[in-house]
Design a protein around this motif. Structure first.
Motif, mmCIF file in Angstrom:
data_model
loop_
_atom_site.group_PDB
_atom_site.id
_atom_site.type_symbol
_atom_site.label_atom_id
_atom_site.label_comp_id
_atom_site.label_asym_id
_atom_site.label_seq_id
_atom_site.Cartn_x
_atom_site.Cartn_y
_atom_site.Cartn_z
ATOM 1 N N GLY A 114 45.852 35.743 39.075
ATOM 2 C CA GLY A 114 47.096 36.155 39.724
ATOM 3 C C GLY A 114 46.813 36.908 41.007
ATOM 4 N N LYS A 115 47.817 37.612 41.506
ATOM 5 C CA LYS A 115 47.662 38.316 42.787
ATOM 6 C C LYS A 115 46.803 39.569 42.644
ATOM 7 C CE LYS A 115 52.166 38.443 43.594
ATOM 8 N NZ LYS A 115 52.663 37.621 42.467
ATOM 9 N N ALA A 116 46.838 40.190 41.465
ATOM 10 C CA ALA A 116 46.097 41.443 41.304
ATOM 11 C C ALA A 116 45.172 41.460 40.089
ATOM 12 C CB ALA A 116 47.080 42.610 41.194
ATOM 13 N N VAL A 132 47.735 40.501 51.742
ATOM 14 C CA VAL A 132 46.769 40.860 50.690
ATOM 15 C C VAL A 132 45.628 41.652 51.316
ATOM 16 C CG1 VAL A 132 45.244 40.002 48.869
ATOM 17 C CG2 VAL A 132 47.278 38.697 49.456
ATOM 18 N N GLU A 133 45.288 42.772 50.687
ATOM 19 C CA GLU A 133 44.134 43.563 51.143
ATOM 20 C C GLU A 133 43.351 44.021 49.930
ATOM 21 O OE1 GLU A 133 44.995 46.913 53.794
ATOM 22 O OE2 GLU A 133 46.405 45.597 54.860
ATOM 23 N N GLN A 134 42.079 44.322 50.164
ATOM 24 C CA GLN A 134 41.221 44.880 49.113
ATOM 25 C C GLN A 134 41.260 46.391 49.244
ATOM 26 O OE1 GLN A 134 38.527 43.328 47.052
ATOM 27 N NE2 GLN A 134 39.991 41.663 47.246
ATOM 28 N N LEU A 135 41.617 47.077 48.186
ATOM 29 C CA LEU A 135 41.594 48.542 48.222
ATOM 30 C C LEU A 135 40.551 49.030 47.229
ATOM 31 C CD1 LEU A 135 45.390 49.469 48.404
ATOM 32 C CD2 LEU A 135 43.774 49.191 50.279
ATOM 33 N N ASP A 136 39.524 49.674 47.778
ATOM 34 C CA ASP A 136 38.413 50.137 46.969
ATOM 35 C C ASP A 136 38.900 50.988 45.790
ATOM 36 O OD1 ASP A 136 35.689 50.159 46.598
ATOM 37 O OD2 ASP A 136 35.481 52.155 47.502
ATOM 38 N N ARG A 137 38.386 50.732 44.590
ATOM 39 C CA ARG A 137 38.671 51.489 43.356
ATOM 40 C C ARG A 137 40.029 51.188 42.719
ATOM 41 N NH1 ARG A 137 36.266 55.429 41.071
ATOM 42 N NH2 ARG A 137 38.161 56.544 40.599
ATOM 43 N N LYS A 138 40.877 50.389 43.378
ATOM 44 C CA LYS A 138 42.216 50.199 42.821
ATOM 45 C C LYS A 138 42.187 49.562 41.437
ATOM 46 C CE LYS A 138 45.022 47.146 43.142
ATOM 47 N NZ LYS A 138 46.103 46.181 42.943
ATOM 48 N N GLY A 139 41.259 48.579 41.255
ATOM 49 C CA GLY A 139 41.175 47.898 39.957
ATOM 50 C C GLY A 139 40.860 48.880 38.830
ATOM 51 N N ILE A 140 39.926 49.768 39.104
ATOM 52 C CA ILE A 140 39.514 50.756 38.091
ATOM 53 C C ILE A 140 40.668 51.720 37.798
ATOM 54 C CG2 ILE A 140 37.974 52.728 37.700
ATOM 55 C CD1 ILE A 140 35.817 51.251 39.259
ATOM 56 N N VAL A 141 41.285 52.215 38.872
ATOM 57 C CA VAL A 141 42.360 53.200 38.692
ATOM 58 C C VAL A 141 43.522 52.569 37.914
ATOM 59 C CG1 VAL A 141 44.058 54.633 39.907
ATOM 60 C CG2 VAL A 141 41.707 54.515 40.747
ATOM 61 N N GLY A 161 49.026 54.474 54.256
ATOM 62 C CA GLY A 161 47.639 54.877 53.968
ATOM 63 C C GLY A 161 47.552 55.714 52.701
ATOM 64 N N GLY A 162 46.300 56.035 52.309
ATOM 65 C CA GLY A 162 46.088 56.876 51.121
ATOM 66 C C GLY A 162 46.661 56.284 49.848
ATOM 67 N N VAL A 163 46.586 54.959 49.725
ATOM 68 C CA VAL A 163 47.233 54.290 48.582
ATOM 69 C C VAL A 163 46.542 54.661 47.260
ATOM 70 C CG1 VAL A 163 47.916 52.054 47.611
ATOM 71 C CG2 VAL A 163 47.894 52.368 50.096
ATOM 72 N N VAL A 164 45.239 54.365 47.176
ATOM 73 C CA VAL A 164 44.539 54.613 45.906
ATOM 74 C C VAL A 164 44.462 56.118 45.630
ATOM 75 C CG1 VAL A 164 42.399 54.220 44.614
ATOM 76 C CG2 VAL A 164 43.293 52.431 46.105
ATOM 77 N N GLU A 165 44.341 56.911 46.699
ATOM 78 C CA GLU A 165 44.316 58.376 46.541
ATOM 79 C C GLU A 165 45.624 58.854 45.884
ATOM 80 O OE1 GLU A 165 43.469 56.708 49.221
ATOM 81 O OE2 GLU A 165 41.400 57.306 49.675
ATOM 82 N N ALA A 166 46.733 58.251 46.286
ATOM 83 C CA ALA A 166 48.027 58.629 45.698
ATOM 84 C C ALA A 166 48.077 58.233 44.222
ATOM 85 C CB ALA A 166 49.169 57.970 46.463
ATOM 86 N N TYR A 167 47.585 57.018 43.896
ATOM 87 C CA TYR A 167 47.565 56.574 42.496
ATOM 88 C C TYR A 167 46.717 57.554 41.658
ATOM 89 C CZ TYR A 167 49.129 51.806 43.978
ATOM 90 O OH TYR A 167 49.806 50.723 44.487
ATOM 91 N N ILE A 170 41.063 38.811 27.988
ATOM 92 C CA ILE A 170 40.573 39.921 28.806
ATOM 93 C C ILE A 170 41.336 39.914 30.123
ATOM 94 C CG2 ILE A 170 38.588 40.812 30.100
ATOM 95 C CD1 ILE A 170 36.805 39.734 27.810
ATOM 96 N N LEU A 171 41.919 41.059 30.466
ATOM 97 C CA LEU A 171 42.574 41.221 31.769
ATOM 98 C C LEU A 171 41.606 41.940 32.683
ATOM 99 C CD1 LEU A 171 46.260 42.529 31.287
ATOM 100 C CD2 LEU A 171 45.476 40.197 31.725
ATOM 101 N N HIS A 172 41.326 41.339 33.841
ATOM 102 C CA HIS A 172 40.455 41.983 34.827
ATOM 103 C C HIS A 172 41.332 42.479 35.984
ATOM 104 C CE1 HIS A 172 37.538 41.495 38.393
ATOM 105 N NE2 HIS A 172 37.393 42.691 37.867
ATOM 106 N N PHE A 173 41.331 43.789 36.177
ATOM 107 C CA PHE A 173 42.130 44.403 37.250
ATOM 108 C C PHE A 173 41.302 44.391 38.529
ATOM 109 C CE2 PHE A 173 45.793 46.496 35.113
ATOM 110 C CZ PHE A 173 45.480 46.178 33.798
ATOM 111 N N ARG A 174 41.739 43.608 39.514
ATOM 112 C CA ARG A 174 40.977 43.481 40.760
ATOM 113 C C ARG A 174 41.468 44.496 41.815
ATOM 114 N NH1 ARG A 174 42.924 38.181 40.401
ATOM 115 N NH2 ARG A 174 43.573 38.418 42.568
ATOM 116 N N ASN A 175 40.687 44.573 42.903
ATOM 117 C CA ASN A 175 41.081 45.489 43.986
ATOM 118 C C ASN A 175 42.132 44.887 44.913
ATOM 119 O OD1 ASN A 175 39.407 47.512 43.111
ATOM 120 N ND2 ASN A 175 37.713 46.944 44.453
ATOM 121 N N ASP A 176 42.405 43.580 44.743
ATOM 122 C CA ASP A 176 43.400 42.922 45.612
ATOM 123 C C ASP A 176 44.751 43.612 45.481
ATOM 124 O OD1 ASP A 176 42.176 39.958 46.329
ATOM 125 O OD2 ASP A 176 41.473 40.777 44.419
#
Ligand code: ADP
Ligand code: UDP
Length: 236
Positions: free
Chosen positions: A10-12, A40-49, A219-225, A25-31
């Protein structure tokens, strides 16, 4: 637990088979995507968060009596879930007006909605996820009237539980989208609950702490999450 064949991308998130019967298994990507996948952009750490955030929320809801697909975390960015037959439907509740409802109805952004609104959308990017009603869902056979009533009831329960959870941490759950599916004749909450699929504002400043930061280029997307997770007492 090892990933098997990739069943869907999917998209994410990506969905993989695995060796446990009736599980995926669901894999949460950085997309990170917006505007029906047009950006679409890659945001570092987003999948993990998002994986950890979703696990925390799903476990919280399960303990409160909502049947969810979540089984367990299997790595930083992967979760084991029940394999569901998903309904092609998004259930949206809004406590405060923002986003598409303001564009559609010309109402002011930020007004309280009391009682909260409930909307169904059809999951179809090519058609830009149009709003649909219960009659469409029944007539086109997307779900039965009984399931529609159950999805609506569960979504309101989720709203009550999570509005309080966020309020207790000085945040407003403005709106959210959830999806459901079936396994062995039972309805389960599926997909994910993360700041990618809801709006969360700081209760005092009304600062946006969700995917609107990405949509609006703040900006600050993953930081906000991460800030939302930390305020809920979760280490990500
Ligand atoms: P999209 O398909 O909207 O681009 P994602 O990137 O989040 O979204 O993809 C995840 C896909 O996995 C979605 O289509 C969702 O409906 C599906 N899905 C989520 N949970 C389950 C589940 N438990 N069983 C089967 N499919 C699932
Ligand atoms: N939402 C989502 N996926 C979608 C559409 C909406 O997760 O395909 C979420 C969105 O993040 C927001 C809520 O559902 O929290 C309501 O979205 P809205 O209808 O306002 O659409 P938007 O303006 O966000 O596209």
């Amino acid at each position: 637990m090892q990933r098997g064949e990739k069943l869907y991308s999917g998209k994410a998130k990506s969905v993989y088979a695995c060796d446990q019967d009736g599980a995926l298994i669901l894999h949460f990507r950085n997309d990170t995507s917006a505007f029906d996948g047009e950006r679409v952009e890659q945001l570092d750490r987003k999948g993990i968060v998002n994986n950890k955030f979703n696990a925390f929320i799903m476990e919280y809801l399960e303990e409160a009596g909502i049947q969810t697909h979540f089984l367990k975390l299997i790595s930083d960015d992967e979760a084991l879930v029940r394999q569901l037959d998903m309904f092609p439907i998004e259930c949206v509740i809004r406590n405060v007006a923002s986003g598409s409802i303001c564009r559609r109805l010309g109402v002011e952004d930020g007004i309280d909605l009391n009682p909260p609104t409930f909307e169904f959308f059809l999951k179809n990017d090519a058609l830009h996820d149009p709003m649909i009603n219960e009659s469409h869902i029944e007539s086109f056979g997307w779900a039965s009237a009984e399931i529609v009533a159950q999805m609506k009831q569960e979504t309101f329960k989720v709203n009550k539980l999570l509005s309080k959870l966020f309020a207790d941490a000085d945040m407003i759950l403005v709106d959210f989208k959830i999806e459901f599916g079936m396994q062995d004749g039972k309805l389960y909450l599926g997909d994910e609950f993360s700041p990618d699929g809801c709006r969360i504002w700081d209760a005092k400043t009304r600062e946006k702490l969700d995917k609107d930061r990405f949509r609006k280029g703040l900006g600050g997307v993953v930081e906000a999450y991460e800030q939302v997770a930390q305020r809920l007492g979760l280490e990500v």
